[in-house]
Design a protein around this motif. Structure first.
Motif, short mmCIF file in Angstrom:
data_model
loop_
_atom_site.label_atom_id
_atom_site.label_comp_id
_atom_site.label_asym_id
_atom_site.label_seq_id
_atom_site.Cartn_x
_atom_site.Cartn_y
_atom_site.Cartn_z
N SER A 1 0.85 -1.19 0.00
CA SER A 1 0.00 0.00 0.00
C SER A 1 0.88 1.24 0.00
N PRO A 2 1.33 1.68 -1.17
CA PRO A 2 2.31 2.76 -1.24
C PRO A 2 1.75 4.18 -1.12
N LEU A 3 0.43 4.33 -1.26
CA LEU A 3 -0.15 5.67 -1.31
C LEU A 3 -1.11 5.95 -0.16
N GLY A 4 -1.21 7.24 0.19
CA GLY A 4 -2.19 7.70 1.14
C GLY A 4 -2.94 8.90 0.59
N ASN A 5 -4.03 9.31 1.24
CA ASN A 5 -4.83 10.42 0.78
C ASN A 5 -5.49 11.08 1.99
N ALA A 6 -6.20 12.18 1.76
CA ALA A 6 -6.93 12.87 2.82
C ALA A 6 -8.39 13.01 2.39
N ALA B 1 6.45 -6.05 -13.80
CA ALA B 1 7.33 -4.90 -14.02
C ALA B 1 6.56 -3.59 -13.89
N LEU B 2 5.34 -3.56 -14.40
CA LEU B 2 4.52 -2.36 -14.29
C LEU B 2 4.19 -2.07 -12.83
N LEU B 3 3.87 -3.10 -12.06
CA LEU B 3 3.57 -2.92 -10.64
C LEU B 3 4.78 -2.31 -9.92
N GLU B 4 5.97 -2.83 -10.21
CA GLU B 4 7.17 -2.29 -9.56
C GLU B 4 7.41 -0.85 -9.96
N PHE B 5 7.14 -0.51 -11.21
CA PHE B 5 7.29 0.86 -11.68
C PHE B 5 6.32 1.79 -10.94
N LEU B 6 5.07 1.37 -10.78
CA LEU B 6 4.05 2.22 -10.19
C LEU B 6 4.27 2.48 -8.70
N ARG B 7 4.98 1.59 -8.04
CA ARG B 7 5.24 1.82 -6.62
C ARG B 7 6.72 2.14 -6.36
N GLY B 8 7.44 2.45 -7.43
CA GLY B 8 8.86 2.73 -7.31
C GLY B 8 9.18 4.22 -7.26
N PRO B 9 10.46 4.56 -7.16
CA PRO B 9 10.88 5.95 -7.00
C PRO B 9 10.56 6.84 -8.20
N GLU B 10 10.57 6.28 -9.40
CA GLU B 10 10.27 7.11 -10.58
C GLU B 10 8.82 7.58 -10.59
N ALA C 1 6.98 7.97 -7.86
CA ALA C 1 6.65 8.69 -6.62
C ALA C 1 6.42 10.18 -6.87
N GLY C 2 7.25 10.79 -7.72
CA GLY C 2 7.09 12.21 -8.00
C GLY C 2 5.75 12.53 -8.62
N ALA C 3 5.28 11.69 -9.52
CA ALA C 3 3.99 11.91 -10.17
C ALA C 3 2.85 11.75 -9.16
N TRP C 4 2.91 10.70 -8.35
CA TRP C 4 1.85 10.52 -7.35
C TRP C 4 1.76 11.74 -6.44
N GLN C 5 2.90 12.25 -6.00
CA GLN C 5 2.91 13.40 -5.09
C GLN C 5 2.44 14.67 -5.79
N ARG C 6 2.76 14.81 -7.05
CA ARG C 6 2.31 15.98 -7.81
C ARG C 6 0.80 16.03 -7.90
N PHE C 7 0.17 14.87 -7.91
CA PHE C 7 -1.29 14.81 -7.97
C PHE C 7 -1.94 14.80 -6.58
N GLY C 8 -1.12 14.98 -5.55
CA GLY C 8 -1.66 15.16 -4.21
C GLY C 8 -1.64 13.95 -3.30
N PHE C 9 -1.17 12.79 -3.78
CA PHE C 9 -1.10 11.61 -2.93
C PHE C 9 0.13 11.71 -2.01
N SER C 10 0.03 11.09 -0.86
CA SER C 10 1.19 10.98 0.03
C SER C 10 1.80 9.61 -0.16
N MET C 11 3.11 9.53 0.02
CA MET C 11 3.82 8.25 -0.09
C MET C 11 3.97 7.66 1.31
#
Length: 254
Positions: free
Chosen positions: A100-105, A232-241, A243-253
């Motif tokens: 569970s790599p992401l959080g929200n409010a 491979a896609l799963l690893e990409f989506l929860r990996g460091p590359e 992370a920046g996109a998730w945070q830009r859209f407002g999610f917390s890591m």
């Protein structure tokens, strides 16, 4: 009489079943609140030389039930833990792939042209805030955003009064749309959804202690367990590359 024989060459590899399978995109079933960020990440994944993933967005509950009924998903991305648990209990998630790599409010939104900040504390009179309208949110019986909303309103001591006044949407983005259009004066959605819409404004954020922590479990399905491209896609989506996109859209890591 001399007979002539036509020698047939093997069929080109392009048409072999193995080759066709290799080109098949990874199918991702994802919670509606992940729509904008995941579309951008899908484009990034494709830019790396991969086939564009096939993305399907809806409420986590609807997606989980579709997978249970045999829908061909390789990767499941839920907006809460219970719907991932639902599939895991039925043996429909690949063991050892869930995290569970992401959080929200959770926030209260109003149409942008009539927004006024409020304090969301115990005892806040939600009926007074609503006036004669309805409160838009996901259906609390099955949509994660609605479940979180019910917990928060219960914590405030307002659930019994507000429940009859809910506009119950089939996913969080549908609830957001009701507020954007002015069909509901208020809505309870995720902070990331509010960020995605210029038509609404956040007027209050529910305290973290008012509801279960909002987390997003990602996992391969049983169908996707042996699919190296899905892994491979799963690893990409929860990996460091990513992370920046998730945070830009407002999610917390996490």
């Amino acid at each position: 009489m001399r007979r002539r024989f036509l020698l047939l060459s093997p069929a080109p590899a392009l048409f072999s079943p193995q080759r066709l399978g290799a080109q098949e995109p990874v199918t991702v079933f994802a919670a509606a609140s992940l729509t904008d960020a995941l579309r951008e990440l899908g484009r990034s994944w494709e830019a790396r030389g991969n086939s564009a993933p096939r993305l399907s967005f809806a409420a986590s509950s609807a997606l989980a039930r579709q997978i249970e009924q045999g829908a061909p998903a390789d990767l499941f991305m839920s907006a809460d833990e219970p719907w991932a648990d639902y599939l895991a209990e039925r043996g429909l998630l690949a063991e050892g792939t869930r995290s569970s790599p992401l959080g929200n409010a959770l926030v209260l939104v109003a149409p942008a042209d009539r927004a006024r900040a409020v304090d969301l504390a115990r005892g806040t009179d939600m009926l007074a805030l609503l006036g004669g309208g309805r409160l838009a949110t996901g259906d609390p019986s099955n949509v994660p955003a609605g479940r979180y909303a019910r917990e928060a309103l219960t914590w405030m001591g307002q659930w019994d009064r507000i429940a009859p006044r809910l506009a119950r949407a089939d996913n969080v983005r549908s609830a957001l749309l009701l507020v954007e259009r002015g069909e509901a004066p208020l809505g309870i959605v995720y902070a990331t959804d509010a960020m995605a819409s210029p038509g609404v404004r956040v007027i209050g954020t529910f305290p973290p202690e008012s509801h279960t922590a909002i987390t997003y479990p990602f996992a391969l399905t049983r169908r996707g367990a042996g699919n190296n491209r899905a892994r491979a896609l799963l690893e990409f989506l929860r990996g460091p590359e990513a992370a920046g996109a998730w945070q830009r859209f407002g999610f917390s890591m996490r």
